[in-house]
Design a protein around this motif. Structure first.
Motif, PDB file in Angstrom:
ATOM      1  N   SER A 111      41.614   8.460 -21.294  1.00 14.89           N
ATOM      2  CA  SER A 111      43.251   8.922 -21.458  1.00 14.89           C
ATOM      3  C   SER A 111      43.970   8.176 -20.124  1.00 14.89           C
ATOM      4  CB  SER A 111      42.296  10.149 -19.833  1.00 14.89           C
ATOM      5  OG  SER A 111      44.178  11.027 -19.290  1.00 14.89           O
ATOM      6  N   SER A 202      50.792  14.849 -23.954  1.00 13.74           N
ATOM      7  CA  SER A 202      49.654  15.275 -23.823  1.00 13.74           C
ATOM      8  C   SER A 202      48.495  15.671 -23.884  1.00 13.74           C
ATOM      9  CB  SER A 202      50.330  16.711 -24.875  1.00 13.74           C
ATOM     10  OG  SER A 202      51.671  16.936 -24.223  1.00 13.74           O
ATOM     11  N   THR A 205      47.127  13.918 -20.427  1.00  9.93           N
ATOM     12  CA  THR A 205      46.744  15.027 -19.584  1.00  9.93           C
ATOM     13  C   THR A 205      45.224  15.716 -19.921  1.00  9.93           C
ATOM     14  OG1 THR A 205      48.873  14.944 -19.423  1.00  9.93           O
ATOM     15  CG2 THR A 205      47.498  16.646 -18.710  1.00  9.93           C
ATOM     16  N   THR A 206      45.135  15.619 -21.063  1.00  9.52           N
ATOM     17  CA  THR A 206      44.048  17.197 -21.467  1.00  9.52           C
ATOM     18  C   THR A 206      42.673  15.700 -21.796  1.00  9.52           C
ATOM     19  OG1 THR A 206      45.825  17.882 -23.484  1.00  9.52           O
ATOM     20  CG2 THR A 206      43.066  18.503 -23.642  1.00  9.52           C
ATOM     21  N   ASN A 211      38.649  17.701 -21.475  1.00  6.31           N
ATOM     22  CA  ASN A 211      38.713  18.283 -21.885  1.00  6.31           C
ATOM     23  C   ASN A 211      38.621  17.394 -23.693  1.00  6.31           C
ATOM     24  OD1 ASN A 211      38.083  19.780 -20.500  1.00  6.31           O
ATOM     25  ND2 ASN A 211      40.660  20.494 -20.276  1.00  6.31           N
ATOM     26  N   PHE A 213      41.020  16.624 -27.162  1.00 12.04           N
ATOM     27  CA  PHE A 213      42.230  17.036 -27.452  1.00 12.04           C
ATOM     28  C   PHE A 213      42.640  17.378 -29.015  1.00 12.04           C
ATOM     29  CE2 PHE A 213      46.584  15.520 -28.574  1.00 12.04           C
ATOM     30  CZ  PHE A 213      47.436  16.372 -27.695  1.00 12.04           C
TER      31      PHE A 213
END
Length: 300
Positions: A111, A202, A205-206, A211, A213
């Protein structure tokens, strides 16, 4: 017919005056490099000179426009090449993060890199040439991409900057960055409707939440848009190059024609001036012999 002394004197003076006029004309050609001083000296040549000079001014304007457009398109092409590299790197990272063996901690590490790539993408979107933002449409004075802390916003428009590269021929010199960097719908949180900037944000962030993506299909569509726009840029660059080569050839032809009509042949002018000097000296010598002293000279 009786030839008087005054008639001989007048003839000598007229001849000397004619030679001096020729020398004055030749001296002007030598000092200015021009064939003619006044339009009435060569009316046809004057019209041709004005025509050629007007054509050169117009051609130089088109060449300047083509040169500026070429600079913009070259920088745009380089920027899209860099965007493609970023997209490829993001795809590799997402494929790695979406595997079932990847831990939440590993996704968080990915990330951070994706967030850095998103910031780098913002810098590409804000590329400038001569202090003007090339992806903002006609809004070239302000950076089109800005980050608010949670998402990216786009202030550029979708207007093209048309530049005239030939008579009645224009070409857009900018690329509409809104089609690639901005969202399809302003303020959307759906990755399938986001542009590259917010899509990467996005993803960051995910992944940061540990998590997966799973939006590689959207990333591929965005990548296709980049390649399509880059191909469009290449086509415009080729057109400008062909036009530029033709204009340069035309400019050289007009310059040669103008030189033939208006410019003096300096080598020939030097020969003419030397000949006229010799003729003038000879005329002075002959005049001194022809104009004999009068009785009044002896009575002084």
């Amino acid at each position: 017919m009786r030839i008087t002394q005054s008639m001989m004197t007048g003839t000598v003076m007229r001849n000397l005056n004619n030679i001096m006029k020729q020398m004055d004309k030749t001296e002007y050609q030598m000092s200015s490099g021009q064939k003619y001083r006044l339009p009435e000296d060569n009316p046809v040549g004057t019209v041709q000179t004005l025509t050629y000079r007007s054509a050169l001014v117009e051609t130089n304007k088109y060449l300047d426009n083509a040169r500026e457009a070429g600079i913009w398109l070259d920088n745009t092409d380089s920027a899209f090449t860099e965007v493609t590299s970023v997209v490829q790197r993001v795809r590799t990272l997402l494929e790695e993060a979406n595997t079932d063996t990847m831990t939440p901690e590993g996704r968080q590490a990915i990330s951070e890199e994706v967030a850095q790539l998103a910031d780098h993408l913002k810098q590409i979107a804000n590329t400038t040439v001569g202090g003007r933002y090339i992806f903002g449409g006609t809004n070239t004075a302000n950076p089109p991409a800005t980050f608010s802390g949670t998402s990216y916003s786009w202030s550029g428009n979708d207007c093209e900057i048309q530049v005239e590269i030939d008579a009645k021929a224009t070409v857009p010199m900018n690329s509409i960055g809104k089609k690639i960097f901005a969202d399809d719908v302003t303020g959307t949180t759906d990755p399938n409707q986001q542009g590259l900037l917010n899509f990467l944000q996005s993803a960051a962030t995910t992944l940061g939440a540990g998590n997966q993506f799973n939006y590689l299909g959207r990333l591929d569509k965005l990548s296709d848009k980049v390649l399509e726009e880059q191909a469009n840029i290449g086509a415009r660059e080729n057109r400008i190059e062909f036009t530029n080569n033709r204009l340069q050839s035309f400019e050289q032809t007009m310059t040669d024609n103008l030189a033939q009509v208006a410019d003096a042949d300096i080598a020939q002018v030097i020969i003419d001036l030397k000949t006229q000097e010799n003729v003038f000296r000879s005329a002075l010598s002959a005049g001194a012999r022809i104009i004999q002293p009068s009785l009044a000279d002896f009575l002084k």
